[in-house]
Design a protein around this motif. Structure first.
Motif, short mmCIF file in Angstrom:
data_model
loop_
_atom_site.label_atom_id
_atom_site.label_comp_id
_atom_site.label_asym_id
_atom_site.label_seq_id
_atom_site.Cartn_x
_atom_site.Cartn_y
_atom_site.Cartn_z
N SER A 63 0.82 -1.21 0.00
CA SER A 63 0.00 0.00 0.00
C SER A 63 0.85 1.26 0.00
CB SER A 63 -0.94 0.00 1.21
OG SER A 63 -0.20 -0.07 2.42
N SER A 64 2.03 1.21 0.65
CA SER A 64 2.89 2.39 0.70
C SER A 64 3.40 2.76 -0.68
CB SER A 64 4.07 2.16 1.65
OG SER A 64 4.81 1.01 1.26
N LEU A 65 3.77 1.76 -1.50
CA LEU A 65 4.25 2.02 -2.86
C LEU A 65 3.11 2.51 -3.74
CD1 LEU A 65 6.42 1.91 -5.06
CD2 LEU A 65 5.84 -0.51 -5.41
N TYR A 66 1.94 1.88 -3.60
CA TYR A 66 0.79 2.31 -4.39
C TYR A 66 0.41 3.75 -4.06
CZ TYR A 66 -3.99 2.83 -5.96
OH TYR A 66 -5.13 3.31 -6.55
N THR A 67 0.38 4.08 -2.77
CA THR A 67 -0.01 5.44 -2.36
C THR A 67 0.99 6.47 -2.86
OG1 THR A 67 -1.11 4.60 -0.37
CG2 THR A 67 -0.48 6.93 -0.38
N PHE A 68 2.29 6.18 -2.72
CA PHE A 68 3.31 7.12 -3.18
C PHE A 68 3.23 7.32 -4.69
CE2 PHE A 68 7.52 8.14 -4.82
CZ PHE A 68 7.85 9.25 -4.06
N THR A 69 3.01 6.23 -5.41
CA THR A 69 2.93 6.32 -6.87
C THR A 69 1.72 7.12 -7.32
OG1 THR A 69 4.03 4.18 -7.06
CG2 THR A 69 2.90 4.99 -9.01
N SER A 70 0.57 6.88 -6.68
CA SER A 70 -0.66 7.54 -7.11
C SER A 70 -0.75 8.99 -6.66
CB SER A 70 -1.88 6.76 -6.59
OG SER A 70 -1.87 6.71 -5.17
N THR A 71 -0.20 9.31 -5.49
CA THR A 71 -0.34 10.68 -4.96
C THR A 71 0.83 11.59 -5.27
OG1 THR A 71 0.61 10.07 -2.81
CG2 THR A 71 -1.78 9.85 -3.07
N THR A 72 2.00 11.02 -5.56
CA THR A 72 3.19 11.84 -5.82
C THR A 72 3.70 11.70 -7.25
OG1 THR A 72 3.85 11.66 -3.49
CG2 THR A 72 5.54 12.35 -5.06
N LEU A 73 3.91 10.47 -7.70
CA LEU A 73 4.48 10.28 -9.03
C LEU A 73 3.47 10.54 -10.14
CD1 LEU A 73 6.82 7.17 -8.68
CD2 LEU A 73 7.38 9.60 -8.55
N ARG A 74 2.23 10.10 -9.96
CA ARG A 74 1.24 10.28 -11.02
C ARG A 74 1.00 11.76 -11.33
NH1 ARG A 74 -2.87 7.21 -13.50
NH2 ARG A 74 -3.58 8.45 -15.26
N PRO A 75 0.76 12.63 -10.34
CA PRO A 75 0.59 14.06 -10.65
C PRO A 75 1.83 14.66 -11.31
CG PRO A 75 -0.22 13.58 -8.45
CD PRO A 75 0.51 12.35 -8.91
N PHE A 76 3.02 14.22 -10.89
CA PHE A 76 4.26 14.74 -11.48
C PHE A 76 4.38 14.36 -12.95
CE2 PHE A 76 8.78 13.75 -12.46
CZ PHE A 76 9.26 15.05 -12.51
N THR A 77 4.13 13.10 -13.28
CA THR A 77 4.26 12.66 -14.67
C THR A 77 3.14 13.21 -15.55
OG1 THR A 77 3.09 10.59 -14.16
CG2 THR A 77 5.50 10.55 -14.05
N ASP A 78 1.98 13.48 -14.97
CA ASP A 78 0.86 13.98 -15.76
C ASP A 78 1.04 15.44 -16.16
OD1 ASP A 78 -0.42 11.59 -15.74
OD2 ASP A 78 -1.92 12.11 -14.23
N THR A 79 1.70 16.23 -15.32
CA THR A 79 1.80 17.66 -15.58
C THR A 79 3.19 18.08 -16.06
OG1 THR A 79 2.34 18.10 -13.25
CG2 THR A 79 0.01 18.18 -13.89
N LEU A 80 4.23 17.60 -15.39
CA LEU A 80 5.61 17.94 -15.70
C LEU A 80 5.80 19.45 -15.85
CD1 LEU A 80 8.28 16.38 -16.05
CD2 LEU A 80 8.02 16.67 -18.51
N THR A 81 5.27 20.22 -14.89
CA THR A 81 5.52 21.66 -14.90
C THR A 81 6.96 21.96 -14.52
OG1 THR A 81 4.73 21.75 -12.61
CG2 THR A 81 3.12 22.22 -14.36
N ASN A 82 7.59 21.03 -13.81
CA ASN A 82 8.99 21.16 -13.43
C ASN A 82 9.65 19.81 -13.67
OD1 ASN A 82 11.49 21.41 -12.15
ND2 ASN A 82 10.68 22.72 -10.53
N PRO A 83 10.76 19.76 -14.42
CA PRO A 83 11.39 18.46 -14.70
C PRO A 83 12.05 17.82 -13.49
CG PRO A 83 12.74 20.24 -15.53
CD PRO A 83 11.46 20.86 -15.08
#
Length: 203
Positions: A63-83
């Protein structure tokens, strides 16, 4: 991605985006029903927390990996306002995150209840000591200088993986990297080495 001052990951944005979507594909609120797959490949998560007497296979994505991926990595990869993604604290899933980012088919997990900010990550113990491990090493063969180049290695407790599963892991790993090496002119091909190891202490 930068975690505090000591952990840096350099990722290809397109590949990271695909990787994130592959892990989260088909997710629902019941993680126990979430298929353990990433980019179409079966993943094996193994709990090696120090409090355990022996490594244990997990039935689902931690659950910790799923939560980190969905709440932190997913928004980052979807927007990429900052590389550059700066994460001020070390997530409790860092070990699993590392194995997943490196595309290991077997991914070690440590107790997510430990407070990663209050203990140095490198000092975390595990229960892999005196456990027979199957070690798989992947290397690129015959570069311009005629030398092989180590690419990556991963391991898994031999008793937790059947001979059929182990053979499948090795075959799929070789096929994946052989396909990636195809068409280039630097390396002759990809080679795999498989061996057993048993150490009193595993870092």
């Amino acid at each position: 991605m930068q975690f505090q001052n000591g952990h840096t990951f350099v990722c290809h944005h397109h590949l990271l985006t695909s990787h994130v979507r592959g892990l989260l594909h088909g997710a629902n609120d019941d993680l126990s029903a979430l298929a353990i797959k990433g980019n179409g490949e079966d993943l094996m998560f193994i709990d090696v927390s120090e409090k355990l007497t022996a490594p244990t296979r997990l039935p689902s994505i931690p659950s910790s990996l799923y939560t980190f991926t969905s709440t932190t990595l997913r928004p980052f990869t979807d927007t990429l306002t900052n590389p550059i993604l700066v994460i001020p604290s070390i997530p409790s899933c860092l070990l699993a995150l590392t194995g997943w980012l490196l595309e290991y088919p077997t991914i070690y997990v440590q107790d997510s209840d430990q407070d990663a900010e209050r203990c140095e990550w490198d000092s975390r113990g595990n229960c892999l000591g005196n456990v027979t491990l199957t070690v798989v090493r992947v290397k690129l063969l015959g570069g311009n200088d005629g030398r092989d180049h180590p690419l990556l290695s991963f391991s898994f407790p031999s008793d937790l993986v059947s001979a059929t599963e182990a053979a499948g892991l090795v075959r799929k790993t070789e096929e994946r990297y052989a396909a990636r090496a195809a068409g280039q002119q630097v390396w002759v091909g990809v080679g795999l080495e498989v061996e057993s190891a048993c150490l009193s202490f595993v870092a």
